[in-house]
Design a protein around this motif. Structure first.
Motif, PDB file in Angstrom:
ATOM      1  N   UNK A 135       1.549 -18.447  15.776  1.00 12.95           N
ATOM      2  CA  UNK A 135       1.016 -19.162  14.873  1.00 12.95           C
ATOM      3  C   UNK A 135       0.038 -17.907  14.262  1.00 12.95           C
ATOM      4  N   UNK A 136       0.230 -16.546  14.730  1.00 15.88           N
ATOM      5  CA  UNK A 136      -0.821 -15.907  14.652  1.00 15.88           C
ATOM      6  C   UNK A 136      -0.177 -14.337  14.439  1.00 15.88           C
ATOM      7  N   UNK A 137       0.967 -14.405  14.807  1.00 15.56           N
ATOM      8  CA  UNK A 137       1.336 -12.379  14.418  1.00 15.56           C
ATOM      9  C   UNK A 137       3.135 -12.649  14.369  1.00 15.56           C
ATOM     10  N   UNK A 138       3.910 -13.701  14.345  1.00 17.12           N
ATOM     11  CA  UNK A 138       5.035 -12.851  14.242  1.00 17.12           C
ATOM     12  C   UNK A 138       5.221 -13.002  12.437  1.00 17.12           C
ATOM     13  N   UNK A 139       5.644 -12.596  11.779  1.00 21.22           N
ATOM     14  CA  UNK A 139       6.352 -12.276  10.121  1.00 21.22           C
ATOM     15  C   UNK A 139       7.122 -11.751   9.972  1.00 21.22           C
ATOM     16  N   UNK A 140       7.469 -12.420   8.318  1.00 19.76           N
ATOM     17  CA  UNK A 140       9.021 -12.353   7.863  1.00 19.76           C
ATOM     18  C   UNK A 140       9.354 -10.739   8.161  1.00 19.76           C
ATOM     19  N   UNK A 141      10.347 -10.596   7.405  1.00 20.31           N
ATOM     20  CA  UNK A 141      10.709  -8.190   6.985  1.00 20.31           C
ATOM     21  C   UNK A 141       9.387  -7.849   6.059  1.00 20.31           C
ATOM     22  N   UNK A 142       9.962  -9.465   4.718  1.00 23.75           N
ATOM     23  CA  UNK A 142       9.282  -9.024   3.558  1.00 23.75           C
ATOM     24  C   UNK A 142       7.679  -9.086   3.591  1.00 23.75           C
ATOM     25  N   UNK A 143       7.365  -9.984   4.493  1.00 30.39           N
ATOM     26  CA  UNK A 143       5.865  -9.964   5.064  1.00 30.39           C
ATOM     27  C   UNK A 143       5.611  -8.656   5.271  1.00 30.39           C
ATOM     28  N   UNK A 144       6.465  -7.705   5.991  1.00 32.27           N
ATOM     29  CA  UNK A 144       6.077  -6.775   6.987  1.00 32.27           C
ATOM     30  C   UNK A 144       6.069  -5.331   5.673  1.00 32.27           C
ATOM     31  N   UNK A 145       6.783  -5.703   4.821  1.00 36.28           N
ATOM     32  CA  UNK A 145       6.935  -5.010   3.487  1.00 36.28           C
ATOM     33  C   UNK A 145       5.759  -5.123   2.456  1.00 36.28           C
ATOM     34  N   UNK A 146       5.342  -6.085   2.481  1.00 35.37           N
ATOM     35  CA  UNK A 146       3.973  -6.393   1.283  1.00 35.37           C
ATOM     36  C   UNK A 146       2.947  -6.176   1.840  1.00 35.37           C
ATOM     37  N   UNK A 147       2.770  -6.150   3.220  1.00 38.49           N
ATOM     38  CA  UNK A 147       1.950  -5.582   4.474  1.00 38.49           C
ATOM     39  C   UNK A 147       1.430  -3.781   4.032  1.00 38.49           C
ATOM     40  N   UNK A 148       2.939  -3.649   3.874  1.00 37.24           N
ATOM     41  CA  UNK A 148       2.889  -1.834   4.367  1.00 37.24           C
ATOM     42  C   UNK A 148       2.033  -1.308   2.674  1.00 37.24           C
ATOM     43  N   UNK A 149       3.077  -2.745   1.614  1.00 34.22           N
ATOM     44  CA  UNK A 149       1.442  -2.249   0.266  1.00 34.22           C
ATOM     45  C   UNK A 149       0.334  -2.162  -0.024  1.00 34.22           C
ATOM     46  N   UNK A 150       0.393  -3.007   1.013  1.00 36.34           N
ATOM     47  CA  UNK A 150      -1.268  -3.553   0.961  1.00 36.34           C
ATOM     48  C   UNK A 150      -2.178  -3.019   1.194  1.00 36.34           C
ATOM     49  N   UNK A 151      -1.236  -1.578   2.800  1.00 37.90           N
ATOM     50  CA  UNK A 151      -2.055  -1.018   3.696  1.00 37.90           C
ATOM     51  C   UNK A 151      -2.593   0.441   2.374  1.00 37.90           C
ATOM     52  N   UNK A 152      -1.039   0.639   1.564  1.00 38.69           N
ATOM     53  CA  UNK A 152      -0.954   1.533   1.250  1.00 38.69           C
ATOM     54  C   UNK A 152      -1.850   1.469  -0.248  1.00 38.69           C
ATOM     55  N   UNK A 153      -2.402   0.392  -0.812  1.00 42.72           N
ATOM     56  CA  UNK A 153      -2.720   0.690  -1.959  1.00 42.72           C
ATOM     57  C   UNK A 153      -4.274   0.104  -1.266  1.00 42.72           C
ATOM     58  N   UNK A 154      -4.663   0.602   0.035  1.00 40.13           N
ATOM     59  CA  UNK A 154      -6.346   0.266   0.895  1.00 40.13           C
ATOM     60  C   UNK A 154      -7.156   1.570  -0.003  1.00 40.13           C
ATOM     61  N   UNK A 155      -8.160   1.108  -0.711  1.00 36.78           N
ATOM     62  CA  UNK A 155      -9.447   1.829  -0.707  1.00 36.78           C
ATOM     63  C   UNK A 155     -11.008   1.329  -0.054  1.00 36.78           C
ATOM     64  N   UNK A 156     -11.552   2.130   0.051  1.00 35.46           N
ATOM     65  CA  UNK A 156     -13.100   2.351   0.676  1.00 35.46           C
ATOM     66  C   UNK A 156     -13.891   2.529  -0.950  1.00 35.46           C
ATOM     67  N   UNK A 157     -14.636   1.958  -0.305  1.00 34.02           N
ATOM     68  CA  UNK A 157     -15.631   1.823  -1.508  1.00 34.02           C
ATOM     69  C   UNK A 157     -17.297   1.210  -0.933  1.00 34.02           C
TER      70      UNK A 157
END
Ligand SMILES: [Mn+2]
Length: 313
Positions: free
Chosen positions: A188-210
């Motif tokens: 329900x909460x944790x398993x994700x597809x390989x593609x979802x893992x990849x897009x997570x890495x993109x989102x983490x990379x794009x993260x900025x603090x304000x």
């Protein structure tokens, strides 16, 4: 309202349909399957009318109850986990044509749109279904898995403030049936597809603090989704991870949906009411989790959302 009353109502008629809100979630699917299984044990061949059930819940027994084609001549319509009639989606017509309607839900905003309304302010509809049962010998492993799924989904695995002592007690009763709660929670909460893992890495990379590191913002463009063979659904869970960063008050994920439109997901820890922010842009949700759609360039959207949050910091 109790189970016997529902059984008595159903026994007076032939066709019984159980349905829930559009884009069904874990509580909606769990509640529909559990009640269908319970009614079947009472000799009532209730059908479940739900579309687009996420694959996540394929481990639940219950697909045999699914209604294959929309019927017009429904006698009893039982709506579960649905705050208003419109949210029944394609099945609201069926609701209108039913002779008897029952509405069982836990959303405090419920409009009590049925003949019989049973609305309680508890963690989940699955918790209500459990409490309706008068004789617990009717429970079996499948029913317990369905109810447990709904409870963990709506409580964020007992993390949200809607979790009560009673919620834990019910979960304790359900796990007596040897259900694999570890695997269910992971699915329900944790398993994700390989593609979802990849897009997570993109989102983490794009993260900025304000705003003195109190707001974390990330973005995903259509192009980035495409490059990683991802759809919008593969971004589920990213916003929660952004909100886990220590020291931030608020997390924002801006996902491009068309050339000029962006889906904005918002989460907050304590200080910010993100529902207020979302409402500014005709969205909504809860104090700690909300969403809206905003048009502009990605830079513009980022700026107006951050400015809106800063007002509360
Ligand atoms: Mn629910």
């Amino acid at each position: 309202m109790n189970l016997q009353k529902i059984v008595d109502i159903c026994n007076n008629y032939n066709n019984v349909v159980i349905s829930g809100h559009i884009h069904p979630d874990g509580d909606c699917v769990g509640a529909c399957y559990a009640l269908a299984a319970i009614l079947h044990k009472k000799g009532i061949e209730a059908k479940v009318a739900l579309d687009d059930i996420p694959d996540t819940y394929s481990y639940l027994e219950g697909s045999s109850y699914l209604l294959k084609t929309i019927k017009k001549d429904i006698d009893v319509f039982i709506s579960l986990d649905c705050g208003d009639k419109e949210r029944l989606g394609n099945y609201s017509n069926m609701f209108d044509n039913a002779q008897v309607t029952i509405n069982i839900d836990h959303h405090i905003s419920n409009t009590k749109f049925a003949k019989y309304n049973h609305v309680l302010d508890v963690s989940s509809t699955c918790e209500i279904i459990y409490e309706l049962i008068d004789d617990y010998s009717i429970l079996d492993k499948n029913i317990c898995e369905a109810l447990y799924t709904g409870i963990i989904f709506d409580t964020g695995a007992f993390k949200h403030s809607n979790t009560t002592k009673r919620t834990h007690e019910i979960a304790g009763e359900l796990i007596k049936y040897d259900i694999d709660f570890t695997e269910m929670t992971n699915r329900v909460f944790y398993y994700r597809s390989y593609n979802a893992l990849k897009i997570l890495s993109v989102a983490i990379n794009n993260a900025k603090l304000y705003s003195e590191n109190e707001i974390i913002v990330s973005t995903l463009t259509i192009e980035e989704l495409k490059q990683n063979n991802c759809y919008k659904k593969d971004t589920d869970g990213i916003i929660q991870m952004l909100n886990e960063v220590i020291g931030t008050q608020c997390a924002v994920l801006i996902t491009q949906i068309t050339d000029n439109d962006y889906k904005v997901s918002l989460r907050s820890k304590n200080k910010v009411d993100v529902c207020k922010v979302a409402k500014k842009f005709s969205g909504g949700g809860h104090i700690k989790a909300s969403g809206c759609t905003v048009s502009g360039t990605i830079k513009e959207v980022e700026e107006i959302i951050v400015n809106e949050i800063v007002k509360q910091l």
